[in-house]
Design an enzyme around this catalytic site. Structure first.
Site, PDB file in Angstrom:
ATOM      1  N   CYS A  98     -89.324 -66.432 -47.344  1.00 35.48           N
ATOM      2  CA  CYS A  98     -88.502 -65.375 -47.933  1.00 35.48           C
ATOM      3  C   CYS A  98     -89.381 -64.395 -48.690  1.00 35.48           C
ATOM      4  O   CYS A  98     -90.596 -64.564 -48.785  1.00 35.48           O
ATOM      5  CB  CYS A  98     -87.468 -65.977 -48.878  1.00 35.48           C
ATOM      6  N   CYS A 101     -91.586 -65.785 -51.465  1.00 33.61           N
ATOM      7  CA  CYS A 101     -92.855 -66.372 -51.024  1.00 33.61           C
ATOM      8  C   CYS A 101     -93.927 -65.286 -50.878  1.00 33.61           C
ATOM      9  O   CYS A 101     -95.083 -65.478 -51.254  1.00 33.61           O
ATOM     10  CB  CYS A 101     -92.667 -67.099 -49.697  1.00 33.61           C
ATOM     11  N   ASP A 515    -116.022 -27.706 -35.412  1.00 36.07           N
ATOM     12  CA  ASP A 515    -117.472 -27.570 -35.467  1.00 36.07           C
ATOM     13  C   ASP A 515    -117.871 -26.877 -34.157  1.00 36.07           C
ATOM     14  O   ASP A 515    -117.076 -26.847 -33.216  1.00 36.07           O
ATOM     15  CB  ASP A 515    -118.093 -28.964 -35.577  1.00 36.07           C
ATOM     16  N   ASP A 709    -118.379 -33.844 -34.604  1.00 36.34           N
ATOM     17  CA  ASP A 709    -119.097 -34.893 -33.881  1.00 36.34           C
ATOM     18  C   ASP A 709    -119.031 -36.238 -34.594  1.00 36.34           C
ATOM     19  O   ASP A 709    -119.558 -37.225 -34.112  1.00 36.34           O
ATOM     20  CB  ASP A 709    -120.553 -34.496 -33.608  1.00 36.34           C
ATOM     21  N   ASP A 713    -120.637 -34.053 -39.421  1.00 36.83           N
ATOM     22  CA  ASP A 713    -119.461 -33.464 -40.069  1.00 36.83           C
ATOM     23  C   ASP A 713    -118.627 -34.508 -40.811  1.00 36.83           C
ATOM     24  O   ASP A 713    -117.441 -34.296 -41.060  1.00 36.83           O
ATOM     25  CB  ASP A 713    -118.587 -32.784 -39.001  1.00 36.83           C
TER      26      ASP A 713
END
Length: 812
Positions: A98, A101, A515, A709, A713
């Site tokens: 439950c 727990c 880029d 890349d 970057d």
């Protein structure tokens, strides 16, 4: 001997084995220890949350069993490292019944020194734990979990597949029982409803009711057990779910029909009971098939790897399991075999099919010193390579792990849908009760009547129809079904999404930042013009050595160019420094002790070192100087990718702003921007300035996708809402990216936008359909125009509608 309850686990036990304290009773020392542990840690409120529910007594600790969790082999197979350097493992916690727990385990783990994060999924019992190995061993975490009465073992993806297969098989059997029984019930119902119009004796009618009762009972209590189970766990967690609505509607109708069977006045609705369970179960089965399909996609990918590999050691060949292969081992693969782990070729050359990774069907020729990647196929030669990555960390394993995470994740819109559906069941039950009261006390009659029907029966049947026709399952299915299919389709096209939420983010993106080198362009710079002012071979050796110290595309291209002109050696350089977006510097001492200052890069770099050299070019420029004297200049050009223009046009047509950020000079940047019709671009950008620009865009409430890349970057990528790495085979950059394009083509990025948009569109359609369905059908049911049989059918059709609409994502 009387029995008493344990104060910890709440299980009953014989009084003579009791461990007694003042006002406290324990069945064993384990429960006594756990009770005092929770008390001392201030966690005794757990017992309030637990209520009257029982627990499994604490597991007896086995010192021999626990040592395996710290073994090198176990850690290598199941533990990974986070980007912060912490250890991470996925565990299955056994004994969770439950929400209390889950709360207890998370609380205890969070309070354990050395644990950074602990999250437990109540549905699957899967826990993701992140901890500091310098402060805590894994075995100590397992002991902590066991000490409070639960067990833990490592999660394996095969378990998920086994569970999905088991669920599919179980649903199919239950569904077929329901279908067979329902078909027979409908045959009896034909006789009953025919007799309603033409006349039927009470004895025949009673026999039909008995037959329907016999057939509907296994449908309700065997086939419908799934809904009772779901309703039970929902109620345990104080939640009224869709399973409760189905179980409540079917059981109420069944009990009422029993009264009719045993002599009460009215009509039985055993056929409705059967059909409610059958139709909804069909909808559930379709959901299970959808989930199993996603796991099958994963299995199909996994199955492309062999289980063993041939390792060459001391001129002997041994076949060993992939998990046992170590970095530095020599692996041999024959023509037609698949590469099991990443490595570098040391013997042989040939063509490799990398379509499983990149989607590129053209074979790639590889020679000695080239890298090969797990999952690719050796086509035509005997190859030996040195292992550079373990099986767990190889390219293919990383992709599978990423896919597993993405299939388990949830998009933001699914969380919102879950919040909407939370109060749905309570609302429906309230409306059903209100409907019953209004119909019963006000004696409403809209023609829903036939001979012998009482006002109570009419009121009851209308209320049941309201419960049955309401469809939270369509609402619940709306997002996960579309997300699963979307993620699966993306994976087939070599698009790896780390989490499903990025589908939604891409679909609503307002700005895409690119880029230049290796992203919009091929990243294969070619020297178009070279001028060597001093071709002293010794100085060429130094230039070659400086270029060799860099992996930048400019350095790599010039290095290849020099290799075609000279036979050069690599000299040992000192003080090698990389200057971001500009170039490199180093020093070299000859055998006589004379020092040379080496500088290689763009005009700005030379100016930084006090070398004012005028050089105008619209191409990428590289200058090399020794002791502040320029001895060589190079002009390089990078071609635009074939599919770049198509992608830029697509984005602009979608009113998405396109921005290019590049470290190249203004002339190179403007040339590329003009060719691609990119109106906004910025040149001479450093990684930090790129990241700052993206942060500024986000301050303007723009949703930013950054495409780079994945290495140079990395700062900018982590600043964006979605980071897309062009996944070149050498480094697919899973660490810094949210999405990886395995084939590095911009066509695949366009596919990512298209599929993301389609998926998000169908998610919204699914949600709209389910909401409209409920808005239309619930009032009709409340007005008495829908009987339970039709309600069950329409409820299932709404779920089927959502599933079929989601499958449209697969269509072009």
């Amino acid at each position: 001997m009387s029995k008493i309850k344990c104060n910890h686990c709440h299980l009953e036990f014989e009084e003579n084995i009791m461990i007694k304290e003042e006002n406290l009773n324990f069945c064993c020392k384990g429960c006594q220890g756990v009770y005092h542990l929770l008390k001392s840690d201030g966690l005794d409120s757990f017992y309030d949350k637990l209520g009257n529910k029982t627990l499994t007594p604490p597991i007896k600790l086995d010192s021999d069993d626990i040592t395996k969790f710290d073994s090198e082999n176990f850690l290598e197979n199941y533990v990974s490292k986070t980007k912060d350097g912490f250890s991470q493992i996925d565990l299955i916690i056994e004994g969770i019944h439950c929400a209390a727990c889950v709360w207890l385990n998370e609380k205890v783990l969070h309070d354990t020194k050395g644990i950074v994060e602990a999250n437990i999924n109540f549905t699957t019992n899967k826990a993701r734990i992140i901890w500091d190995e310098e402060k805590l061993k894994l075995s100590e975490i397992i002991l902590k979990i066991r000490s409070i009465g639960y067990n833990a073992y490592a999660y394996e993806s095969s378990v998920a597949d086994a569970q999905a297969s088991k669920a599919k098989r179980e649903y199919f059997i239950r569904m077929m029982v329901a279908v067979v029984c329902s078909m027979n019930i409908m045959m009896l119902s034909v006789a009953k409803y025919t007799g309603f119009f033409t006349g039927i004796s009470k004895e025949v009618k009673d026999m039909i009711h008995i037959g329907e009762f016999i057939l509907s009972t296994p449908v309700l209590f065997y086939s419908g057990w799934i809904f009772y189970k779901g309703a039970y766990f929902g109620l345990k967690n104080r939640m009224l779910n869709m399973d409760f609505l189905v179980a409540f509607g079917a059981t109420s109708t069944y009990i009422y029909s029993l009264f009719i069977l045993f002599g009460a006045k009215g009509e039985s609705y055993f056929d409705s009971v059967s059909m409610i369970i059958t139709f909804v179960l069909v909808g559930k089965y379709l959901e299970v098939i959808g989930k199993k399909s996603a796991i099958d996609t994963l299995d199909k990918i996994k199955s492309s790897l062999p289980l063993e590999a041939v390792v060459v050691k001391d001129n002997e060949k041994k076949v060993i399991a992939l998990n046992s292969i170590n970095i530095g081992d020599i692996v041999e693969i024959k023509p037609g075999e698949k590469v099991p782990v990443d490595g570098k070729i040391i013997s042989g050359n040939g063509s490799f099919d990398e379509s499983t990774l990149t989607g590129e069907s053209i074979p790639i020729y590889k020679k000695v010193k080239d890298f090969v990647y797990s999952g690719t196929i050796n086509l035509d030669s005997l190859i030996q390579f040195e292992v550079t990555k373990s099986f767990k960390n190889s390219t293919f394993s990383s992709i599978v792990a990423l896919l597993e995470d993405s299939l388990n994740s949830k998009p933001t819109i699914q969380t919102k849908a879950a919040e909407i559906s939370k109060g749905f069941s309570v609302t429906i039950l309230s409306l059903a009760l209100m409907t019953f009261l209004v119909w019963y006390f006000f004696g409403i009659d809209l023609g829903f009547d036939y001979e012998g029907t009482t006002q109570f029966e009419k009121s009851f049947i209308v209320a049941v129809s309201v419960v049955v026709i309401a469809c939270p399952c369509a609402l619940a299915l709306a997002t996960p079904m579309a997300s699963l299919i979307g993620i699966s389709e993306l994976a087939k096209k070599g698009l790896l999404f780390k989490e499903a939420k990025f589908i939604e983010t891409m679909a609503v993106a307002s700005t895409v930042v690119f880029d230049k080198t290796g992203t919009l362009t091929k990243g294969e710079l070619n020297v178009t013009k070279a001028r060597i002012m001093d071709d002293n071979i010794h100085k060429m050796h130094l230039l070659y050595s400086l270029l060799d110290a860099s992996t930048h595309p400019v350095s790599v291209s010039i290095k290849k160019y020099l290799e075609t002109k000279y036979n050069l050696d690599i000299k040992k350089l000192e003080n090698v420094k990389n200057i971001e977006a500009k170039g490199m510097s180093a020093t070299y001492k000859n055998i006589e002790g004379k020092e040379f200052e080496l500088i290689g890069g763009n005009v700005d770099l030379l100016r930084q070192f006090g070398i004012f050299y005028k050089f105008d070019s619209s191409k990428t420029v590289y200058l090399f100087a020794i002791n502040k004297k320029v001895i060589a200049t190079f002009e390089l050009e990078d071609k635009i990718k074939d599919d770049a223009q198509e992608l830029i046009t697509y984005l602009q047509n979608k009113n998405i702003e396109v921005v290019m950020l590049t470290g190249d000079n203004e002339q190179v940047a403007s040339k590329i921007a003009n060719e691609l019709n990119i109106k906004k671009y910025f040149s001479s950008q450093t990684p930090i300035s790129k990241a700052n620009y993206i942060k500024e865009l986000k301050k303007e409430n723009k949703i930013v996708v950054m495409v780079g890349d994945g290495v140079n970057d990395s700062v900018a990528l982590t600043s964006a809402d979605v980071a897309v790495a062009m996944g070149s085979s050498a480094d697919i950059s899973l660490a810094v990216s949210d999405i990886v394009l395995l084939n590095s083509t911009l066509k695949s990025l366009q596919e990512a936008f298209i599929i993301s948009n389609k998926t998000y569109k169908y998610i919204k359609q699914n949600l709209s359909l389910s909401i409209i369905y409920n808005m239309v059908t619930i009032p009709l049911a409340m007005a008495g125009f829908v009987i339970p049989l039709v309600a069950a059918l329409s409820m299932s059709l709404s779920s089927l509608m959502v599933v079929l609409n989601s499958l449209r994502i697969k269509m072009k």
